[in-house]
Motif scaffolding. Sequence first.
Motif, PDB file in Angstrom:
ATOM      1  N   ILE A   1       0.828  -1.206   0.000  1.00 56.34           N
ATOM      2  CA  ILE A   1       0.000   0.000   0.000  1.00 56.34           C
ATOM      3  C   ILE A   1       0.864   1.257   0.000  1.00 56.34           C
ATOM      4  O   ILE A   1       0.356   2.363  -0.213  1.00 56.34           O
ATOM      5  CB  ILE A   1      -0.972   0.023   1.195  1.00 56.34           C
ATOM      6  CG1 ILE A   1      -0.213  -0.036   2.529  1.00 56.34           C
ATOM      7  CG2 ILE A   1      -1.981  -1.117   1.073  1.00 56.34           C
ATOM      8  CD1 ILE A   1      -1.116   0.185   3.743  1.00 56.34           C
TER       9      ILE A   1
ATOM     10  N   TYR B   1       0.503   4.012  -2.713  1.00 53.03           N
ATOM     11  CA  TYR B   1      -0.339   5.210  -2.639  1.00 53.03           C
ATOM     12  C   TYR B   1       0.420   6.422  -2.105  1.00 53.03           C
ATOM     13  O   TYR B   1      -0.014   7.558  -2.294  1.00 53.03           O
ATOM     14  CB  TYR B   1      -1.556   4.958  -1.744  1.00 53.03           C
ATOM     15  CG  TYR B   1      -2.475   3.881  -2.262  1.00 53.03           C
ATOM     16  CD1 TYR B   1      -3.242   4.084  -3.397  1.00 53.03           C
ATOM     17  CD2 TYR B   1      -2.572   2.647  -1.616  1.00 53.03           C
ATOM     18  CE1 TYR B   1      -4.088   3.095  -3.888  1.00 53.03           C
ATOM     19  CE2 TYR B   1      -3.411   1.653  -2.091  1.00 53.03           C
ATOM     20  CZ  TYR B   1      -4.170   1.875  -3.225  1.00 53.03           C
ATOM     21  OH  TYR B   1      -4.999   0.900  -3.710  1.00 53.03           O
TER      22      TYR B   1
ATOM     23  N   ASP C   1      -9.267   3.386  -1.867  1.00 54.91           N
ATOM     24  CA  ASP C   1      -9.312   1.983  -2.282  1.00 54.91           C
ATOM     25  C   ASP C   1      -8.595   1.854  -3.618  1.00 54.91           C
ATOM     26  O   ASP C   1      -7.841   2.746  -4.024  1.00 54.91           O
ATOM     27  CB  ASP C   1     -10.750   1.458  -2.323  1.00 54.91           C
ATOM     28  CG  ASP C   1     -11.620   2.164  -3.351  1.00 54.91           C
ATOM     29  OD1 ASP C   1     -11.074   2.921  -4.205  1.00 54.91           O
ATOM     30  OD2 ASP C   1     -12.852   1.963  -3.334  1.00 54.91           O
ATOM     31  N   GLU C   2      -8.830   0.739  -4.299  1.00 61.80           N
ATOM     32  CA  GLU C   2      -8.068   0.452  -5.510  1.00 61.80           C
ATOM     33  C   GLU C   2      -8.343   1.444  -6.646  1.00 61.80           C
ATOM     34  O   GLU C   2      -7.561   1.521  -7.608  1.00 61.80           O
ATOM     35  CB  GLU C   2      -8.370  -0.974  -6.001  1.00 61.80           C
ATOM     36  CG  GLU C   2      -7.896  -2.061  -5.060  1.00 61.80           C
ATOM     37  CD  GLU C   2      -8.919  -2.441  -3.996  1.00 61.80           C
ATOM     38  OE1 GLU C   2      -8.693  -3.452  -3.316  1.00 61.80           O
ATOM     39  OE2 GLU C   2      -9.939  -1.721  -3.856  1.00 61.80           O
TER      40      GLU C   2
ATOM     41  N   ARG D   1      -1.514  -5.376  -3.122  1.00 59.64           N
ATOM     42  CA  ARG D   1      -0.934  -4.290  -2.332  1.00 59.64           C
ATOM     43  C   ARG D   1      -1.161  -4.588  -0.858  1.00 59.64           C
ATOM     44  O   ARG D   1      -2.263  -4.446  -0.339  1.00 59.64           O
ATOM     45  CB  ARG D   1      -1.573  -2.956  -2.718  1.00 59.64           C
ATOM     46  CG  ARG D   1      -1.215  -2.490  -4.112  1.00 59.64           C
ATOM     47  CD  ARG D   1      -1.923  -1.202  -4.481  1.00 59.64           C
ATOM     48  NE  ARG D   1      -1.518  -0.746  -5.808  1.00 59.64           N
ATOM     49  CZ  ARG D   1      -2.197   0.104  -6.558  1.00 59.64           C
ATOM     50  NH1 ARG D   1      -3.348   0.609  -6.101  1.00 59.64           N
ATOM     51  NH2 ARG D   1      -1.757   0.468  -7.743  1.00 59.64           N
TER      52      ARG D   1
ATOM     53  N   SER E   1      -3.053   0.598   8.110  1.00 58.44           N
ATOM     54  CA  SER E   1      -3.886  -0.380   7.407  1.00 58.44           C
ATOM     55  C   SER E   1      -3.220  -1.745   7.540  1.00 58.44           C
ATOM     56  O   SER E   1      -2.130  -1.959   7.008  1.00 58.44           O
ATOM     57  CB  SER E   1      -4.040   0.024   5.939  1.00 58.44           C
ATOM     58  OG  SER E   1      -4.690   1.276   5.852  1.00 58.44           O
TER      59      SER E   1
ATOM     60  N   ASN F   1      -6.183  -4.488  -2.740  1.00 61.51           N
ATOM     61  CA  ASN F   1      -5.614  -4.110  -1.450  1.00 61.51           C
ATOM     62  C   ASN F   1      -5.789  -5.271  -0.490  1.00 61.51           C
ATOM     63  O   ASN F   1      -6.907  -5.735  -0.266  1.00 61.51           O
ATOM     64  CB  ASN F   1      -6.315  -2.874  -0.882  1.00 61.51           C
ATOM     65  CG  ASN F   1      -6.051  -1.631  -1.693  1.00 61.51           C
ATOM     66  OD1 ASN F   1      -5.012  -1.502  -2.325  1.00 61.51           O
ATOM     67  ND2 ASN F   1      -6.992  -0.703  -1.677  1.00 61.51           N
TER      68      ASN F   1
ATOM     69  N   THR G   1      -5.723  -5.614   2.917  1.00 60.29           N
ATOM     70  CA  THR G   1      -5.810  -4.951   4.216  1.00 60.29           C
ATOM     71  C   THR G   1      -7.148  -5.294   4.845  1.00 60.29           C
ATOM     72  O   THR G   1      -8.102  -5.619   4.140  1.00 60.29           O
ATOM     73  CB  THR G   1      -5.718  -3.414   4.077  1.00 60.29           C
ATOM     74  OG1 THR G   1      -6.799  -2.950   3.248  1.00 60.29           O
ATOM     75  CG2 THR G   1      -4.391  -2.982   3.463  1.00 60.29           C
TER      76      THR G   1
ATOM     77  N   VAL H   1      -6.577   2.598   4.061  1.00 58.48           N
ATOM     78  CA  VAL H   1      -6.836   1.797   2.861  1.00 58.48           C
ATOM     79  C   VAL H   1      -7.921   0.755   3.129  1.00 58.48           C
ATOM     80  O   VAL H   1      -7.893   0.063   4.148  1.00 58.48           O
ATOM     81  CB  VAL H   1      -5.542   1.102   2.399  1.00 58.48           C
ATOM     82  CG1 VAL H   1      -5.795   0.235   1.172  1.00 58.48           C
ATOM     83  CG2 VAL H   1      -4.462   2.141   2.096  1.00 58.48           C
TER      84      VAL H   1
ATOM     85  N   PRO I   1     -10.080  -2.698   1.510  1.00 55.67           N
ATOM     86  CA  PRO I   1      -9.953  -3.793   0.541  1.00 55.67           C
ATOM     87  C   PRO I   1     -11.224  -3.941  -0.296  1.00 55.67           C
ATOM     88  O   PRO I   1     -11.826  -5.015  -0.356  1.00 55.67           O
ATOM     89  CB  PRO I   1      -9.748  -5.008   1.449  1.00 55.67           C
ATOM     90  CG  PRO I   1     -10.597  -4.686   2.652  1.00 55.67           C
ATOM     91  CD  PRO I   1     -10.506  -3.192   2.833  1.00 55.67           C
TER      92      PRO I   1
END
Length: 302
Positions: free
Chosen positions: A118, A121, A130-131, A165, A200, A225, A227, A275, A277
């Motif tokens: 992550i 970012y 988010d993504e 990530r 996260s 993600n 997380t 973050v 998911p």
Amino acid sequence: MHILITGGTGFIGQAFINTFHADYDFTVLTRDISNAKNIFSHISTDNIRFISQLLELPSAIHIDAVINLAGSPIMDKMWSVKHKHILESSRWEITQDLVDLISTKTITPEIFISGSAIGAYGRQGAQVIDENHTEHHPEYASHLCEHWEEIARIACPLTRTAIIRTGIVLGKHKGALQKMELLFKLGLGGPIGQGEQYMSWIHIDDMVAAINYVIQNKSISGTFNFTSPNPVTNREFSHKLAACFGKKARFTIPTLFLRLLLGERADLIIYGQRVLPTRLLDVGFTFHFDTLDQAFSAIYAS
């Protein structure tokens, strides 16, 4: 199913192999075969083999999946020019080598899972991301991860490709907690700065379960993600971790001290990302450890 895994002796790689060695066969790419054999001595040699170079891949073995987790630990040393080169080459070069093998059809995996973090970012403050978030803060960790991902995506037209990530992975006496535990056990741990930066995180069991979920669900591809759905502030994390040892998080760690101690690496701790998911949840993955209380209860149950 036969899985080629890089970074198999790392925290996540070990956990994945130990969890699923009864379900899959593994070829582990490792720089230290002797050490790897010792780590996985409990697994039958019928189910696991070790190579030190991709050129050693036996042509008779069909690789069904590739899990690419290789990368020199990002927090272990100062980010000198020399060490940044090590961080980059340990991620970028092996990923390029794997993509080349897929491109030339030397291996034809059904899925290629490639690691990231992550950190892609960059620092994001308290903004929920988010993504779909494409505005990455320009800093070293983001550059490292973004180029890592760019290389992996070359495989997209050739095989199902997933970029993961990863957030802060929590497990007993390993990973991030291994570095934090002693201070908190002594009652000396506490928030960093104001403690408002978000952390996260993901429990190691959810981490490996999510990787397996991506392997098993053949409609899944793209960026994810890894997380928990419930990131927390550094202050909340610190208080909950201290409570696991019957302590209070009374001390505040000055950011200036961290900068002096860690140099540029301190940015990963001083700043954070909130973050979510979103894509994992959208494709139906269920987290067993949604909250930090659940994660810490499982980790420190004994």
